[in-house]
Write a protein that holds these residues in place. Structure first.
Motif, mmCIF file in Angstrom:
data_model
loop_
_atom_site.group_PDB
_atom_site.id
_atom_site.type_symbol
_atom_site.label_atom_id
_atom_site.label_comp_id
_atom_site.label_asym_id
_atom_site.label_seq_id
_atom_site.Cartn_x
_atom_site.Cartn_y
_atom_site.Cartn_z
ATOM 1 N N SER A 263 0.830 -1.206 0.000
ATOM 2 C CA SER A 263 0.000 0.000 0.000
ATOM 3 C C SER A 263 0.866 1.258 0.000
ATOM 4 C CB SER A 263 -0.940 0.006 1.212
ATOM 5 O OG SER A 263 -0.221 0.152 2.424
ATOM 6 N N ALA A 264 2.020 1.194 0.667
ATOM 7 C CA ALA A 264 2.942 2.331 0.630
ATOM 8 C C ALA A 264 3.497 2.530 -0.775
ATOM 9 C CB ALA A 264 4.087 2.111 1.613
ATOM 10 N N ARG A 265 3.678 1.445 -1.486
ATOM 11 C CA ARG A 265 4.181 1.521 -2.860
ATOM 12 C C ARG A 265 3.121 2.034 -3.819
ATOM 13 N NH1 ARG A 265 6.448 -3.695 -6.350
ATOM 14 N NH2 ARG A 265 6.832 -2.573 -8.311
ATOM 15 N N ALA A 266 1.878 1.572 -3.665
ATOM 16 C CA ALA A 266 0.813 1.896 -4.620
ATOM 17 C C ALA A 266 0.082 3.190 -4.279
ATOM 18 C CB ALA A 266 -0.176 0.739 -4.698
ATOM 19 N N PHE A 267 -0.070 3.474 -2.986
ATOM 20 C CA PHE A 267 -0.850 4.644 -2.566
ATOM 21 C C PHE A 267 0.004 5.520 -1.645
ATOM 22 C CE2 PHE A 267 -3.681 0.931 -2.897
ATOM 23 C CZ PHE A 267 -4.430 1.314 -4.005
ATOM 24 N N THR A 268 1.143 5.966 -2.158
ATOM 25 C CA THR A 268 2.084 6.705 -1.326
ATOM 26 C C THR A 268 1.454 7.948 -0.722
ATOM 27 O OG1 THR A 268 3.863 5.916 -2.759
ATOM 28 C CG2 THR A 268 4.366 7.741 -1.279
ATOM 29 N N LYS A 269 0.681 8.684 -1.509
ATOM 30 C CA LYS A 269 0.106 9.934 -1.023
ATOM 31 C C LYS A 269 -0.921 9.692 0.064
ATOM 32 C CE LYS A 269 -1.829 14.276 -2.725
ATOM 33 N NZ LYS A 269 -2.264 15.041 -3.924
ATOM 34 N N GLN A 270 -1.718 8.623 -0.081
ATOM 35 C CA GLN A 270 -2.773 8.336 0.896
ATOM 36 C C GLN A 270 -2.277 7.472 2.044
ATOM 37 O OE1 GLN A 270 -2.978 7.632 -2.393
ATOM 38 N NE2 GLN A 270 -4.341 9.243 -3.141
ATOM 39 N N PHE A 271 -1.022 7.020 1.962
ATOM 40 C CA PHE A 271 -0.494 6.047 2.913
ATOM 41 C C PHE A 271 -0.534 6.576 4.344
ATOM 42 C CE2 PHE A 271 3.273 4.286 5.124
ATOM 43 C CZ PHE A 271 2.928 2.949 5.104
ATOM 44 N N ILE A 272 -0.157 7.832 4.525
ATOM 45 C CA ILE A 272 -0.106 8.400 5.871
ATOM 46 C C ILE A 272 -1.506 8.508 6.455
ATOM 47 C CG2 ILE A 272 0.626 10.401 7.218
ATOM 48 C CD1 ILE A 272 2.699 10.929 5.023
ATOM 49 N N TRP A 273 -2.461 8.954 5.648
ATOM 50 C CA TRP A 273 -3.833 9.053 6.132
ATOM 51 C C TRP A 273 -4.380 7.676 6.492
ATOM 52 C CZ3 TRP A 273 -6.092 13.642 7.156
ATOM 53 C CH2 TRP A 273 -5.533 14.783 6.592
ATOM 54 N N ILE A 274 -4.103 6.689 5.650
ATOM 55 C CA ILE A 274 -4.583 5.326 5.917
ATOM 56 C C ILE A 274 -4.023 4.812 7.234
ATOM 57 C CG2 ILE A 274 -4.495 2.938 5.107
ATOM 58 C CD1 ILE A 274 -4.487 4.024 2.246
ATOM 59 N N THR A 275 -2.714 5.023 7.439
ATOM 60 C CA THR A 275 -2.075 4.546 8.665
ATOM 61 C C THR A 275 -2.667 5.204 9.899
ATOM 62 O OG1 THR A 275 -0.002 4.130 7.498
ATOM 63 C CG2 THR A 275 0.112 4.361 9.887
ATOM 64 N N GLY A 276 -2.784 6.540 9.879
ATOM 65 C CA GLY A 276 -3.304 7.251 11.045
ATOM 66 C C GLY A 276 -4.733 6.863 11.377
ATOM 67 N N ILE A 277 -5.576 6.758 10.367
ATOM 68 C CA ILE A 277 -6.981 6.420 10.609
ATOM 69 C C ILE A 277 -7.120 4.992 11.117
ATOM 70 C CG2 ILE A 277 -9.202 6.071 9.470
ATOM 71 C CD1 ILE A 277 -8.460 8.419 7.632
ATOM 72 N N LEU A 278 -6.413 4.042 10.487
ATOM 73 C CA LEU A 278 -6.504 2.645 10.929
ATOM 74 C C LEU A 278 -6.017 2.488 12.361
ATOM 75 C CD1 LEU A 278 -5.367 0.532 7.834
ATOM 76 C CD2 LEU A 278 -7.655 0.704 8.827
ATOM 77 N N ASN A 279 -4.923 3.171 12.693
ATOM 78 C CA ASN A 279 -4.390 3.050 14.044
ATOM 79 C C ASN A 279 -5.374 3.601 15.074
ATOM 80 O OD1 ASN A 279 -1.774 2.327 15.526
ATOM 81 N ND2 ASN A 279 -2.226 4.358 16.326
ATOM 82 N N CYS A 280 -5.997 4.741 14.775
ATOM 83 C CA CYS A 280 -6.985 5.321 15.694
ATOM 84 C C CYS A 280 -8.203 4.410 15.840
ATOM 85 C CB CYS A 280 -7.411 6.700 15.202
ATOM 86 S SG CYS A 280 -6.113 7.957 15.278
#
Length: 561
Positions: free
Chosen positions: A173-190
């Protein structure tokens, strides 16, 4: 000056303006020498106090108007030979004048620890195999009601499979969706933190529920504070991924191989852990005595001692693996930064050359840096088990105390790992000993202001948060497995804290190894910019332009060097 002229032309053509560009006699640097000119070697005579790749110090010192060294700095890159053709190797490009095995004692201690782990594993697995039927052949059917058994091995197999699958998906996902990767990580973790706290409160596990509720609030606050720095982080991650897709750069392959090796080591560690309990844990009574203890030699103290040793060895081995991967990737990204804009391009066999150096001359230095992190991780693991045990016992005060202590240890771990990872970048290219590399690299980045730039980048925290997501997931899987299978040895949830803690460790380490190449690339770029920031403007103008959009301070940092 060549640098200023090229950079000014480039930015004038793109509607940019260089701020406060100093005149030639104030910069302290001259232009590039011809590509065929080799840098001076250290022949034992007096040298200029500071040299960088392609740059020679000017007789007049730079003005005191920006971050720079206050004292004589160490020399960097004095043995750098720019590649003249595409056949020049990594060893020829980043030469070590007098190769030697640095921090040899740490390397020997690491090998001795690894051999000790192999010996303990071999002995306990042999004892386990002799009494396999007593411990059952699957999830159910075990006569063992006092220690871990085959049921636990199957549990760890599920944990390994889930950890591997989720970690690899996270990397892709970091490779394919680099721009959205940070948002995905933060939301999933919360979401996971809130969901875990709600689940524990629903099951009336008040101590665990309150602690995870605090974690959830902390995760939400951290994520909100990230938002202003996300654009800068996205640019750094996108550049890292762009480099990873280039020829002669095998980042994705390194990540996959490292992840597979980590899963294999975790499986080995898990089976060894179960075998220790089976081999040396005394039975509850004479009617259900441990047959492995018929000849004596079993005790709870021996079990605790062996578990502590294999846990420490497991931490050190996994940290060494992460550091070796990091150093290898650092050599590759360093080759891109310094050589991609030159006629020869990235040196031939850069990845293999960096790996060879990491496992030979720098083996002891990597072992030493990994040892420090392993000791801190071991302390954090003890706090985690104690916190889980206090939570299971309903001791809220004890749970909070161990939670606070664990947070303090985590801060110490962050500081050591922060210094480690930048020191390993230096070790990858110039082969210095660990302590010297750590001191020189940190002083250089701090005095030049690039430490603040590195701190503003969220790649490290994002990857750590993603690894925690996988770790929480594997720990929750272990808890649910124990609740549904109800093994006899876990009556009263005796082993739940220990098994959850080790499941958390396995998930965390697998994901961190998978994601190491990404963070290594970003960190190496920071260190390389601190070594020779002018290369960023001249050899990588597109990257510099995008960086200027989201982090304008970088222009002043480069001009003030």
């Amino acid at each position: 000056m060549a640098y200023q002229g090229q950079a000014a032309d480039y930015y004038n053509n793109n509607n940019y303006q260089l701020i406060d560009s100093p005149p030639h006699n104030q910069t302290g640097y001259q232009s590039y020498p011809p590509p065929s000119t080799a840098p001076p070697q250290n022949n034992g005579q007096n040298q200029q106090p500071y040299q960088q790749p392609y740059l020679q110090p000017h007789q007049q010192q730079p003005p005191n108007d920006g971050p720079k060294f206050n004292q004589q700095p160490p020399t960097y890159g004095q043995n750098f030979a720019p590649p003249q053709d595409n056949k020049q190797s990594f060893q020829d490009t980043f030469k070590i004048p007098k190769p030697k095995y640095n921090d040899l004692w740490a390397g020997l201690l690491f090998l001795a620890t690894f051999c000790g782990f192999v010996a303990v594993s071999g002995l306990t697995l042999y004892r386990y195999s002799r009494y396999h039927s007593f411990n059952g052949g699957g999830i159910y059917g075990s006569a063992n009601d006092f220690s871990l058994d085959t049921n636990t091995i199957i549990l760890f197999a599920f944990v390994l499979a889930v950890g591997f699958a989720v970690s690899w998906a996270y990397f892709l996902s970091a490779r394919a969706f680099t721009k959205q990767f940070i948002w995905i990580t933060g939301i999933l973790n919360c979401v996971l933190a809130v969901g875990t706290a709600a689940y524990y409160l629903y099951r009336r596990l008040w101590s665990a529920g309150i602690i995870f509720a605090i974690f959830a609030i902390f995760a939400i606050i951290c994520f909100i504070s990230w938002i202003p720095r996300i654009p800068f982080t996205v640019v750094m991650m996108q550049q890292t991924m762009d480099v990873a897709r280039m020829k002669r750069v095998h980042v994705f392959l390194i990540s996959l191989i490292g992840g597979i090796i980590t899963v294999a080591l975790s499986a080995w560690f898990s089976i060894t852990l179960v075998a220790i309990y089976v081999s040396y844990m005394p039975g509850n009574s004479n009617s259900n005595a441990n047959p492995a203890c018929a000849d004596g030699g079993c005790s709870s103290g021996k079990v605790i001692g062996l578990v502590v040793f294999v846990t420490f060895a497991g931490y050190w081995i996994s940290e060494w693996l992460k550091a070796t991967i990091h150093t290898t990737v650092a050599g590759t990204y360093g080759s891109w930064y310094f050589c991609a804009g030159k006629p020869g391009g990235i040196p031939k066999g850069a990845t293999a050359g960096a790996l060879k150096r990491a496992t030979t001359y720098s083996f002891g230095s990597i072992s030493l840096g990994s040892l420090l992190v392993a000791i801190i991780n071991m302390l954090r693991q003890i706090c985690s088990v104690a916190q889980q045990q206090s939570s299971a016992d309903g001791n809220i005060i004890g749970t909070i105390m161990f939670c606070v202590l664990g947070c303090l240890i985590s801060i110490l771990q962050w500081a050591v790992e922060f210094i480690n990872r930048y020191a390993f970048c230096h070790i990858a290219l110039y082969g210095k000993a660990y302590i010297a590399a750590a001191k020189d690299t940190w002083k250089m980045m701090k005095d030049r202001g690039f430490d603040a730039m590195a701190a503003d980048c969220l790649v490290g925290p994002v990857i750590s948060m993603g690894s925690l997501f996988v770790a929480y997931l594997t720990a929750l899987l272990a808890y649910l497995y124990l609740e549904f299978t109800k093994p006899a040895y876990n009556d009263g949830r005796t082993f739940t804290p220990v098994i959850m803690a080790f499941s958390f460790l396995i998930g965390l380490q697998i994901c961190q190894v998978f994601m190491t190449p990404i963070s290594s690339g970003v960190e190496t770029i920071f260190v390389a910019m601190a070594w020779d920031p002018q290369v960023l403007m001249v050899d990588h103008p597109e990257f510099y332009e995008r960086l200027m959009h989201v982090y304008p301070q970088v222009q002043h940092m480069i001009q003030s060097v």
